[in-house]
Scaffold this motif. Structure first.
Motif, PDB file in Angstrom:
ATOM      1  N   ASP A  39       0.876  -1.390   0.030  1.00 37.71           N
ATOM      2  CA  ASP A  39      -0.210   0.094   0.119  1.00 37.71           C
ATOM      3  C   ASP A  39       0.696   1.246   0.111  1.00 37.71           C
ATOM      4  O   ASP A  39       0.549   2.194  -0.673  1.00 37.71           O
ATOM      5  N   GLU A  40       2.005   1.201   0.729  1.00 37.85           N
ATOM      6  CA  GLU A  40       2.929   2.475   0.638  1.00 37.85           C
ATOM      7  C   GLU A  40       3.543   2.650  -0.620  1.00 37.85           C
ATOM      8  O   GLU A  40       3.829   3.627  -1.069  1.00 37.85           O
ATOM      9  N   LEU A  41       3.841   1.567  -1.359  1.00 43.66           N
ATOM     10  CA  LEU A  41       4.593   1.557  -2.600  1.00 43.66           C
ATOM     11  C   LEU A  41       3.492   1.794  -3.819  1.00 43.66           C
ATOM     12  O   LEU A  41       3.975   2.527  -4.494  1.00 43.66           O
ATOM     13  N   GLU A  42       2.323   1.530  -3.714  1.00 40.51           N
ATOM     14  CA  GLU A  42       1.370   1.592  -4.941  1.00 40.51           C
ATOM     15  C   GLU A  42       1.504   3.219  -5.149  1.00 40.51           C
ATOM     16  O   GLU A  42       0.986   3.689  -4.574  1.00 40.51           O
ATOM     17  N   GLY A  43       1.804   3.282  -6.483  1.00 41.37           N
ATOM     18  CA  GLY A  43       1.398   4.756  -7.029  1.00 41.37           C
ATOM     19  C   GLY A  43       2.771   5.557  -7.034  1.00 41.37           C
ATOM     20  O   GLY A  43       2.435   6.804  -7.300  1.00 41.37           O
ATOM     21  N   GLN A  44       3.420   5.111  -6.012  1.00 42.19           N
ATOM     22  CA  GLN A  44       4.726   5.776  -5.863  1.00 42.19           C
ATOM     23  C   GLN A  44       5.796   5.590  -7.143  1.00 42.19           C
ATOM     24  O   GLN A  44       5.564   4.719  -7.858  1.00 42.19           O
ATOM     25  N   ASN A  45       6.841   6.523  -7.103  1.00 39.34           N
ATOM     26  CA  ASN A  45       7.930   6.299  -8.192  1.00 39.34           C
ATOM     27  C   ASN A  45       9.006   5.345  -7.509  1.00 39.34           C
ATOM     28  O   ASN A  45       9.196   5.879  -6.285  1.00 39.34           O
ATOM     29  N   PRO A  46       9.553   4.723  -8.145  1.00 34.60           N
ATOM     30  CA  PRO A  46      10.644   3.833  -7.547  1.00 34.60           C
ATOM     31  C   PRO A  46      12.043   4.851  -7.081  1.00 34.60           C
ATOM     32  O   PRO A  46      12.711   4.459  -6.015  1.00 34.60           O
TER      33      PRO A  46
END
Length: 126
Positions: A39-46
């Motif tokens: 959930d924290e990663l979804e939608g973020q840029n690597p």
């Protein structure tokens, strides 16, 4: 369904992004390595994984190779959620997927696979 099960059980870190470099999926091995939840990663840029030891020339080569050949292999340091660096070894590929339900616009998921099990790369940075 079978592919999802395989990625969920893999010891290799797997990350999928869209054409705008937004994270669509991170498998449990990736989450264990980075300390971030799906959930924290979804939608973020690597890019959130980069820090002072991340070699910008490797990141530029990653972008260039994926844009020109669709494949990249390389390594640099990334950072866990808590700020601790870890060595990342990449084998990444770009895949083009067309979907009539998405206004017939191509999506370009980028799949990154770390060949080392998450447990091994975690031990390296301790």
């Amino acid at each position: 369904m079978l592919l999802r099960a395989a990625t969920e059980l893999s010891f290799s870190s797997i990350l999928v992004t869209d054409a705008q470099h937004r994270i669509l999926y991170a498998n449990p091995a990736f989450c264990a390595t980075t300390g971030y939840s799906p959930d924290e990663l979804e939608g973020q840029n690597p890019r959130i994984l980069q820090g002072p030891l991340t070699d910008e020339s490797v990141i530029e080569k990653l972008r260039h190779d994926l844009d020109t050949t669709g494949h990249f292999t390389g390594s640099t340091f990334n950072y866990r959620k808590g700020g601790r660096p870890y060595l990342v070894e990449w084998r990444s590929s770009s895949y083009c997927c067309h979907s009539a339900t998405l206004r017939k616009q191509p999506l370009l998921p980028r799949v990154s696979v770390s060949p080392w099990p998450a447990r091994f790369s975690t031990r390296l940075a301790r």
